[in-house]
Every structure is written in C-alpha cells, then in structure tokens.
Design a protein around this motif. Sequence first.
Motif, PDB file in Angstrom:
ATOM      1  N   ALA A  13     -51.117 -81.543  51.600  1.00  0.00           N
ATOM      2  CA  ALA A  13     -50.486 -80.922  52.693  1.00  0.00           C
ATOM      3  C   ALA A  13     -51.758 -80.015  53.410  1.00  0.00           C
ATOM      4  O   ALA A  13     -51.795 -79.848  54.477  1.00  0.00           O
ATOM      5  N   VAL A  14     -52.841 -79.436  52.657  1.00  0.00           N
ATOM      6  CA  VAL A  14     -53.765 -78.983  53.017  1.00  0.00           C
ATOM      7  C   VAL A  14     -54.935 -79.556  53.897  1.00  0.00           C
ATOM      8  O   VAL A  14     -55.251 -79.366  54.624  1.00  0.00           O
ATOM      9  N   SER A  15     -54.809 -80.945  53.098  1.00  0.00           N
ATOM     10  CA  SER A  15     -55.678 -81.787  53.891  1.00  0.00           C
ATOM     11  C   SER A  15     -55.233 -82.384  55.126  1.00  0.00           C
ATOM     12  O   SER A  15     -55.862 -82.487  56.267  1.00  0.00           O
ATOM     13  N   LEU A  16     -53.930 -82.679  55.349  1.00  0.00           N
ATOM     14  CA  LEU A  16     -53.360 -82.853  56.583  1.00  0.00           C
ATOM     15  C   LEU A  16     -53.373 -81.606  57.505  1.00  0.00           C
ATOM     16  O   LEU A  16     -53.755 -82.026  58.900  1.00  0.00           O
ATOM     17  N   PHE A  17     -53.455 -80.393  57.121  1.00  0.00           N
ATOM     18  CA  PHE A  17     -53.362 -79.427  57.756  1.00  0.00           C
ATOM     19  C   PHE A  17     -54.916 -78.982  58.439  1.00  0.00           C
ATOM     20  O   PHE A  17     -55.084 -78.814  59.495  1.00  0.00           O
ATOM     21  N   THR A  18     -55.867 -79.216  57.670  1.00  0.00           N
ATOM     22  CA  THR A  18     -57.111 -79.086  58.087  1.00  0.00           C
ATOM     23  C   THR A  18     -57.846 -80.544  58.585  1.00  0.00           C
ATOM     24  O   THR A  18     -58.851 -80.376  59.300  1.00  0.00           O
TER      25      THR A  18
END
Length: 79
Positions: A13-18
């Motif tokens: 999720a952090v990867s998708l957000f960033t």
Amino acid sequence: MLKLLGICEILAAVSLFTGIAIDAALWALVLLFVSSIMVQWLKQRKYWAKEGGWEYDVMMLVCCFLLIVFGPGSFVVPL
C-alpha cells in the motif's frame, strides 16, 4: 504468518501511494488476494463480505489487475 502478510500488505500500500515499484507491489497484492480467496473458498464461506465472505478480495483483485493492465498513470517513480 499473519503478521508477515499484514506487513507485506502495508508495504504494498505504501508502494502504491508513493509510486515506487508499483509493478512489484501489484503482483505481490495479486498473490495475496488469490491466496486469501482460495483459503476462504476452501473453508466454504459465502460470497458476500457481510457474511464473512470473499467478495471484497475479488474486487481488490480486479482493481490490481486493472492497474497492471492499464498502468498506474503519469505520477510514478520508475524503478
């Protein structure tokens, strides 16, 4: 094991957000959702999420496949 899956989902999720390493994160999420659907299907749970089913997982799997096919967009950090 559940903590490891939770950590993997949070990292994806952090990867998708960033916007960093989106393809790897999407394929990891696809594997996560497919395994979740298989576990719930083998336990013979009902389809609807209200009854503890796997409806939400199917929707998230379709969303991941759409992002894989059509791409994440123009605001991505290539890796």
